[in-house]
Design a protein around this motif. Structure first.
Motif, mmCIF file in Angstrom:
data_model
loop_
_atom_site.group_PDB
_atom_site.id
_atom_site.type_symbol
_atom_site.label_atom_id
_atom_site.label_comp_id
_atom_site.label_asym_id
_atom_site.label_seq_id
_atom_site.Cartn_x
_atom_site.Cartn_y
_atom_site.Cartn_z
ATOM 1 N N GLU A 386 0.821 -1.222 0.000
ATOM 2 C CA GLU A 386 0.000 0.000 0.000
ATOM 3 C C GLU A 386 0.858 1.277 0.000
ATOM 4 N N PRO A 387 1.695 1.421 -1.026
ATOM 5 C CA PRO A 387 2.610 2.574 -1.040
ATOM 6 C C PRO A 387 1.894 3.921 -1.148
ATOM 7 N N ALA A 388 0.627 3.902 -1.596
ATOM 8 C CA ALA A 388 -0.094 5.174 -1.779
ATOM 9 C C ALA A 388 -0.349 5.903 -0.458
ATOM 10 N N VAL A 389 -0.095 5.241 0.663
ATOM 11 C CA VAL A 389 -0.312 5.916 1.959
ATOM 12 C C VAL A 389 0.489 7.206 2.101
ATOM 13 N N VAL A 390 1.580 7.306 1.335
ATOM 14 C CA VAL A 390 2.436 8.496 1.493
ATOM 15 C C VAL A 390 1.699 9.797 1.165
ATOM 16 N N LYS A 391 0.579 9.686 0.468
ATOM 17 C CA LYS A 391 -0.123 10.910 0.034
ATOM 18 C C LYS A 391 -0.576 11.787 1.205
ATOM 19 N N LYS A 392 -0.643 11.213 2.388
ATOM 20 C CA LYS A 392 -1.086 12.000 3.549
ATOM 21 C C LYS A 392 -0.198 13.239 3.765
ATOM 22 N N SER A 393 1.116 13.055 3.585
ATOM 23 C CA SER A 393 2.010 14.202 3.825
ATOM 24 C C SER A 393 2.978 14.467 2.680
ATOM 25 N N TYR A 394 3.252 13.426 1.842
ATOM 26 C CA TYR A 394 4.338 13.564 0.857
ATOM 27 C C TYR A 394 3.966 12.785 -0.400
ATOM 28 N N PRO A 395 2.984 13.307 -1.180
ATOM 29 C CA PRO A 395 2.467 12.536 -2.327
ATOM 30 C C PRO A 395 3.522 12.192 -3.379
ATOM 31 N N ARG A 396 4.553 13.024 -3.543
ATOM 32 C CA ARG A 396 5.549 12.751 -4.593
ATOM 33 C C ARG A 396 6.731 11.922 -4.081
ATOM 34 N N PHE A 397 6.572 11.296 -2.929
ATOM 35 C CA PHE A 397 7.701 10.587 -2.314
ATOM 36 C C PHE A 397 8.329 9.572 -3.270
ATOM 37 N N TRP A 398 7.502 8.729 -3.897
ATOM 38 C CA TRP A 398 8.079 7.661 -4.742
ATOM 39 C C TRP A 398 8.715 8.235 -6.000
ATOM 40 N N GLN A 399 8.111 9.289 -6.544
ATOM 41 C CA GLN A 399 8.728 9.938 -7.720
ATOM 42 C C GLN A 399 10.090 10.525 -7.347
ATOM 43 N N ASP A 400 10.165 11.127 -6.165
ATOM 44 C CA ASP A 400 11.447 11.698 -5.736
ATOM 45 C C ASP A 400 12.496 10.599 -5.559
ATOM 46 N N LEU A 401 12.074 9.441 -5.061
ATOM 47 C CA LEU A 401 13.017 8.327 -4.921
ATOM 48 C C LEU A 401 13.513 7.867 -6.289
ATOM 49 N N GLU A 402 12.593 7.774 -7.242
ATOM 50 C CA GLU A 402 12.984 7.351 -8.595
ATOM 51 C C GLU A 402 13.993 8.321 -9.185
ATOM 52 N N GLN A 403 13.743 9.605 -8.945
ATOM 53 C CA GLN A 403 14.645 10.626 -9.472
ATOM 54 C C GLN A 403 16.061 10.474 -8.893
ATOM 55 N N LEU A 404 16.172 9.938 -7.712
ATOM 56 C CA LEU A 404 17.485 9.734 -7.080
ATOM 57 C C LEU A 404 17.986 8.301 -7.303
ATOM 58 N N GLY A 405 17.442 7.631 -8.301
ATOM 59 C CA GLY A 405 18.030 6.366 -8.737
ATOM 60 C C GLY A 405 17.416 5.098 -8.181
ATOM 61 N N PHE A 406 16.356 5.193 -7.392
ATOM 62 C CA PHE A 406 15.696 3.962 -6.916
ATOM 63 C C PHE A 406 14.927 3.320 -8.076
ATOM 64 N N ALA A 407 14.906 2.002 -8.091
ATOM 65 C CA ALA A 407 14.083 1.279 -9.071
ATOM 66 C C ALA A 407 12.808 0.853 -8.367
ATOM 67 N N ILE A 408 11.670 1.203 -8.969
ATOM 68 C CA ILE A 408 10.377 0.895 -8.351
ATOM 69 C C ILE A 408 9.552 0.071 -9.332
ATOM 70 N N THR A 409 9.127 -1.089 -8.894
ATOM 71 C CA THR A 409 8.303 -1.943 -9.760
ATOM 72 C C THR A 409 6.973 -2.216 -9.074
ATOM 73 N N PRO A 410 5.869 -1.878 -9.745
ATOM 74 C CA PRO A 410 4.561 -2.175 -9.155
ATOM 75 C C PRO A 410 4.345 -3.665 -9.090
ATOM 76 N N GLU A 411 3.716 -4.114 -8.053
ATOM 77 C CA GLU A 411 3.436 -5.551 -7.897
ATOM 78 C C GLU A 411 1.956 -5.712 -7.703
ATOM 79 N N GLU A 412 1.244 -6.096 -8.756
ATOM 80 C CA GLU A 412 -0.206 -6.273 -8.606
ATOM 81 C C GLU A 412 -0.472 -7.550 -7.836
ATOM 82 N N LYS A 413 -1.373 -7.454 -6.872
ATOM 83 C CA LYS A 413 -1.660 -8.677 -6.082
ATOM 84 C C LYS A 413 -3.057 -9.198 -6.394
#
Ligand SMILES: O=C(O)C1=C[C@@H](OP(=O)(O)O)[C@@H](O)[C@H](O)C1
Ligand SMILES: C=C(OP(=O)(O)O)C(=O)O
Length: 413
Positions: A386-413
């Protein structure tokens, strides 16, 4: 981000770049309440994109009979005082978790000031029904209010205090938690022309009128804390965080001092801070009474860096978005660590001995669980539910991580 889980990794472990942090939701929400109380004539720049801020913006403009504060504590508490003094006849409710977060201390104080508020569910908890304020009633100019459950009750009362004919004096009872947030409230009130005094445990706000003014919201130091964690855990790092001030209204700016023990140096330049790595990783004790939102950040980094930090002042963590102590214990145990309860309010971080077993971290509908655990991905691939929880305070958190070189892969369950 709509997927129900993501896997997160960092191919190099080296972080270099600039992050445009979100603005503080705490400052944004106070500024909006004060602005609404003073005729909405102020200019507020850099309001946060946090969901908690969007919610209060919408509720302040809403004509609906029932308002939904969702999972935002500041919105529930600040709107409660606002609806009471503006003589509105509405209901305020929230998420199922919000209905478990206490509000009785604030309701009781407002009732003493003449507000008619009923509980629609459990006594002491939302939802609340507002039935106006009796202005003919003599009210006490001094209230005793407990300071050990949530400072948001005090902030809510302070913001409406200058509107009462005699103003208001609040005598805080018991231990005072989150004191810098009370100070932030008084500082913002002052910026908008209302002076209060805070001496010892007594806060006095004489009757006054708010004046319109311009205010630029500072970036969010609580959100900055996750970048401190990432720098602490990276192989190499230089990260610039935009929009932070060396003199801040936010108590969470103390993260700069805390993280000196965990290997992060802070350099203040113009309107940003630059974070660099040092070799320091030393055991220390810290009392989080003034900055409860930093506890998760520090517990995770300390566990991963094998530093048995002693933590106190964690009492309020049990009534936040989730029981944060239980959540930290559950998740740290997945990597061989823990937050050991040594009794009498003392907790000790147990070093994480098995971080490389591809942990799947739960987030408990708590943005800070997601963001505090994310930096572990610098050492091993992890999954975050449930990564979308970050929207409470920091909606762009995952985009900012990607910009700093993190690899993010969605995992549909
Ligand atoms: O006033 C505020 O903006 C806040 C106060 C703190 O809550 P408590 O006073 O309940 O500790 C903090 O945890 C919360 O994220 C924001
Ligand atoms: C506790 C928090 O928020 P609130 O109490 O405003 O819901 C938080 O953001 O960590």
């Amino acid at each position: 981000m709509i997927s129900s889980a993501i896997t997160l990794s960092h191919p190099t472990g080296i972080l270099r770049g600039t992050v445009l942090l979100p603005a503080s939701k705490s400052e944004s929400n106070r500024a909006q309440i004060i602005n609404a109380l003073s005729g909405a004539t102020s200019t507020l720049d850099n309001l946060s994109e946090a969901n908690d801020t969007k919610v209060i913006t919408n509720l302040l403009q809403s004509t609906a009979d029932e308002l939904n504060a969702e999972d935002a504590g500041t919105v529930m508490r600040f709107m409660t005082a606002y609806l009471a003094v503006t003589n509105q006849h509405k209901v305020i409710t929230g998420t199922p978790r919000m209905l478990q977060r206490p509000i009785g201390i604030l309701v009781e104080a407002l009732r003493q000031l003449g507000a008619q508020i009923d509980y629609l569910g459990q006594e002491g908890y939302p939802p609340l029904q507002f039935k106006g304020i009796d202005r003919t009633k003599e009210y006490p100019a001094t209230l005793q209010v407990r300071g050990d459950i949530s400072s948001q009750y005090i902030s809510a009362l302070l913001m409406v205090a200058p509107l009462f004919p005699q103003g208001l004096t609040i005598e805080l009872q018991g231990k005072v938690g989150s004191r810098p947030y009370i100070q932030m409230t008084l500082s913002l009130m002052k910026h908008f022309g209302v002076e209060g005094t805070f001496a010892g445990t007594t806060i006095t706000v004489p009757p006054q009128k708010y004046q319109s003014n311009q205010y630029t919201i500072e970036s969010d130091w609580s959100g900055a804390s996750y970048w401190y964690s990432m720098v602490a855990l990276a192989k190499e790092a230089t990260v610039e965080l935009k929009g932070l001030r060396s003199t801040s209204f936010q108590g969470d700016s103390v993260i700069a001092t805390i993280m000196e023990h965990l290997g992060v140096r802070t350099t203040y330049v113009a309107d940003e801070v630059v974070l660099t790595k040092t070799d320091t990783a030393e055991i220390f004790s810290f009392d989080f009474t003034d900055c409860p939102d930093l506890a998760q950040t520090v517990a995770v980094v300390a566990a991963v860096k094998n530093v048995a930090v002693e933590m106190t002042g964690l009492e309020s963590l049990r009534i936040k978005e989730t029981d944060r102590i239980a959540a930290l214990q559950q998740e740290l145990q997945k990597i061989g660590g823990d937050l050991e309860d040594l009794g009498e309010g003392l907790f000790r971080v147990k070093p994480a001995t098995s971080i490389t077993n591809n942990p799947v971290f739960h987030t408990y509908e708590d943005h800070r669980m997601a963001m505090a655990l994310a930096p572990v991905a610098l050492l091993t691939p992890i999954t975050i539910d449930e990564p979308a929880v970050v929207k409470k305070s920091y909606p762009r958190f995952w985009q900012d991580l990607e910009q700093l070189g993190f690899a993010i892969t969605p995992e549909e369950k």
